[in-house]
Every structure is written in structure tokens, then in C-alpha cells.
Design an enzyme around this catalytic site. Sequence first.
Site, PDB file in Angstrom:
ATOM      1  N   CYS A  43       0.473  -1.231  -0.130  1.00 39.02           N
ATOM      2  CA  CYS A  43       0.231  -0.299  -0.026  1.00 39.02           C
ATOM      3  C   CYS A  43       0.817   1.397   0.448  1.00 39.02           C
ATOM      4  O   CYS A  43       0.546   2.227  -1.029  1.00 39.02           O
ATOM      5  CB  CYS A  43      -1.029   0.137   1.177  1.00 39.02           C
ATOM      6  SG  CYS A  43      -2.298   1.175   1.372  1.00 39.02           S
ATOM      7  N   GLY A 116      10.142 -13.630   7.521  1.00 39.85           N
ATOM      8  CA  GLY A 116      10.258 -13.980   8.899  1.00 39.85           C
ATOM      9  C   GLY A 116       9.923 -15.789   8.635  1.00 39.85           C
ATOM     10  O   GLY A 116       8.152 -15.311   7.913  1.00 39.85           O
ATOM     11  N   VAL A 185     -10.394  -2.162 -10.463  1.00 40.75           N
ATOM     12  CA  VAL A 185      -9.466  -0.810 -10.154  1.00 40.75           C
ATOM     13  C   VAL A 185      -8.029  -0.871 -10.368  1.00 40.75           C
ATOM     14  O   VAL A 185      -7.715   0.818 -10.574  1.00 40.75           O
ATOM     15  CB  VAL A 185      -9.575  -1.138  -8.567  1.00 40.75           C
ATOM     16  CG1 VAL A 185      -9.109  -0.023  -8.067  1.00 40.75           C
ATOM     17  CG2 VAL A 185     -11.191  -1.265  -7.774  1.00 40.75           C
ATOM     18  N   ALA A 272      -2.380  -5.824 -15.676  1.00 39.47           N
ATOM     19  CA  ALA A 272      -3.090  -6.047 -13.767  1.00 39.47           C
ATOM     20  C   ALA A 272      -4.313  -6.937 -14.123  1.00 39.47           C
ATOM     21  O   ALA A 272      -5.594  -6.589 -13.985  1.00 39.47           O
ATOM     22  CB  ALA A 272      -3.768  -4.176 -13.962  1.00 39.47           C
ATOM     23  N   HIS A 447     -25.570  23.394   2.790  1.00 44.35           N
ATOM     24  CA  HIS A 447     -25.297  23.800   1.345  1.00 44.35           C
ATOM     25  C   HIS A 447     -24.582  24.648   1.029  1.00 44.35           C
ATOM     26  O   HIS A 447     -25.050  25.699   2.051  1.00 44.35           O
ATOM     27  CB  HIS A 447     -26.616  24.247   1.242  1.00 44.35           C
ATOM     28  CG  HIS A 447     -26.995  24.807  -0.229  1.00 44.35           C
ATOM     29  ND1 HIS A 447     -27.558  24.107  -1.177  1.00 44.35           N
ATOM     30  CD2 HIS A 447     -27.126  26.072  -0.299  1.00 44.35           C
ATOM     31  CE1 HIS A 447     -27.584  24.796  -1.907  1.00 44.35           C
ATOM     32  NE2 HIS A 447     -28.072  26.320  -2.101  1.00 44.35           N
TER      33      HIS A 447
END
Length: 468
Positions: A43, A116, A185, A272, A447
Site C-alpha cells: 500500500c 520471517g 481498479v 493488471a 448547502h
Amino acid sequence: MSDNFDVVIIGGGPGGYVAAIRAAQLGLTVACVEMRGTLGGTCLNVGCIPSKALLHASELFDEANHGMGQFGITTGKVTIDIAKLMASKEETVKSLTDGVAYLLKKNQVDYIEGRGTITGKGSVKVTPRAGGERLLSAKNIVIATGSEVADLPGIDIDEKRILSSTGALSLKKVPKHLVVIGGGVIGLELGSVWQRLGAEVTVVEFMDRITPEMDGEVSKTFARILKKQGFTFKLKSKVTGVKKTKTSLSVAVEPAAGGAAEQIKCDAVLVAVGRKPYTQGLGLKEAGVKMTDRGQVEIDDHFQTNVKGIYAIGDVVRGAMLAHKAEDEGAAVAEIIAGFAGHVNYDAIPGVIYTMPEVASVGKTEEALKAAGTAYNAGKFPFTANSRAKANRQTDGFVKILSCAVSDKILGAHIIGADAGNMIAELTLAVEKGLTAEDIAYTCHAHPTETEAVREAAMATDGRAIHM
């Protein structure tokens, strides 16, 4: 330095570092193991954050070139310095990854760089990049290793001309023609970046529409808007190969149902087609951890695997591969380990596509409600009737709210519009708290704001929208 911990978390992405911080807040001793060399996972390093930095910059470039004139602003020819653009992106990434390291230190989490591997019950071996080995003892282990790019057989990603999302975030020049394989996406966001900066973009999608998991009406409207911006779509199509020459690429595209192939000439290809769980080298098989047929770590409703004391969260487990979903799971698993009742409501996880306009959703789609036989009311309000959107000249899209025909509870909400990613938060809260469309309709909205469209859509579920 102690090597004994209450919790060892493998992975320092959004799920892992949130789990580490929350567990430390609850008084547990915590180690967070990350092999990338920087925290934040996909990310922060090569996903959400750098892509948003490029999306924002490309929107400014496009607005300066094509959007300001309608407001009487004359700029002259605007150019882009790709090297400076990339440097700005990297500065953003570094500031945030450094920030995560600071948060771990602040919360007294032991951040350990290295790979790990689970070597047995309560045991994690860490292999640092510099060599050597460190053995950690843990009462609880959390797998939070995220996901990696899914590939296509026969198409070799070189990150120079045939790109994954990682390579598409670091191009040194604007492609003349970019072919994007996959209308989801990632492909649409990165395609938008380079299309705004001057590339011709062709999207090849196997299904009969882009973003096939989203509400059908939203998907149709989204495709129409992107076509207007300059995208070319080849739907119900598949890529069967990519041939390289010194100066170009040739992409073989066939109908999904079979048929003659056509060749599309381009100078860059973005693969993708999704992501897959990253589980290699974790020692899961040796530890006896069960996996699903899709390569995910199998967990129960408390994030625990079949091996007591080993948990898993984020992209390696079931559910949407979203950073904020992983964060929620990270906090929840830490609370469960500490003896509290951690929980995630998967009906209230929003999804956003950060194109312009943005697309955001939460809860059920109309298609899902129809398939389940659920009686519902639909209320829709277009931004063409919203005063702020008209003033901003950003009238593409609408807000749609789906409420239960019996209880009026909001079951799902879908927005396509300039600020959809922020606007969906109100409706996510509504789903989380079981609010009704009437609750939204009777809530005063400032508004002029785009959020008035949310209120009007809620009113429209009962046929009483005012401004439409």
C-alpha cells in the site's frame, strides 16, 4: 534484547503494523517482522499511496490543460517533468513509511527487518538481509504478508515495457500507447494517470463490462465517462500473447469466447489482472496451516488458523484485498489475542476507485439483492441537479441508495462522482450502525455541498427528492 514476545507479526503492511500498534496499546509485547526494508507494505510503497500521488498530479495537469478555460483562467501550454513527478511521489512515500516506523517505536514495538518463517509452534525464524539468523519465541503469531501481483501465463513482466502495477508507477516517460490488461481498479487508476499525461490507453477486459464486481448501473456509467475521456475498451476479450521488437510491442487479443486474434501495436503493456496472496517462504505447510483452493490462509471467525496460536489477516485471507479491510482486521485480531471481542463487519467495508470521477460503494449491489430475492427500494440522485457540482463543473455521476423495502435499513450505496471516496464514509457509517434511508433524509446537510446528493438519494427511496 529479548527474543520472547506475546505476539510476533509477520508483515509490516497496513494490517501488520496496525495489529502491532493495537496489541502494544493493550499491553502485549510485540515484534513486527518485515522483509521489504521499509514499512507500510504494498500500500504505502508500491500501491495505494504512490498511485494516489500520481493520480492527483495528473488531475492537476489535465485540469490546467483542459479544465480551467471554462472558468476564464488562461494558462498557456502546460508541460510535465516526469522525473520531478516521480521524485515528488517518492518523497510522499518516504514520509509515510518513516511515519509508520516512528509509530512502531513510539508504541514500543520491536521492528525487525528480515524474512520471517514459522519454524514450529510459537517459533519464528528471521533472516535479515545482511545475513545471519534470529529466532523469536511467540505466544501468538499473526501472518500479515499481504499479496503480490497476479501474472498471466506466457507474458513475462520485465517492468520496463511489460509492466505490473509496480513498474507502471515508475515509468521514465509517457507511453504513446499503453495497453492495459484488466478492467479493474488497478488498471483503470493507472491507465487514468498515463492517459491524462498524454498516452493513448486501450483496456482489454475478459468480462462483458469493466469493474464487473460493482453495481451494474455504476459500471455502465463509469465506462461511458472513461470513453469520453479517451479510453478505448475491448470487452469480452482476452490477451493471448505479447511479442517484443526493439521499438514496439504487439499484443494478441482474441474474443473471450474464441475466434480470430487481432494485433494491437503499443509501446507499453500493463498487466493488471488482480493480486494473489503472498505466502511463499512462510513455512505454512511445515507448520500444518491449512490453505484454501485459492491459495489463501484458512481462518475461523476469530482469524485463527487450524493451528492454535497462529492467526492470519489481510490479503492472505478471504475477503476484499483492501488496505482498510486489513487495518480493521489487524485491530480486531490484536484485541482478540488480548482477550477482548474484536470484530469486523464485512458488510460495511467501502471500496473506492480513485479515478476522476471517483467510484465508491458499500454494502450490496442491486444485482446481489435481486439474486437473493431481497425486496428493496432504490433512490438515485444525479450530480447534474446538485448545486455545488454544477458550480464546480463536475456533474458526471450520481448517488444511489438501496434500502430494505420492509425495514428501510440501508443495504447498499453506490456513488460515482468527483468526491465519491469521501462521500461514501457517511453511508458506510449508516450501514455499520443499521441506519435507515429516512435517518439520512432527516439529517441536515450543509448547502451547497456534494453531500446533499446523498440526502436527496435517501429521500428518493421514498419518492420525495426535492431537487429532481
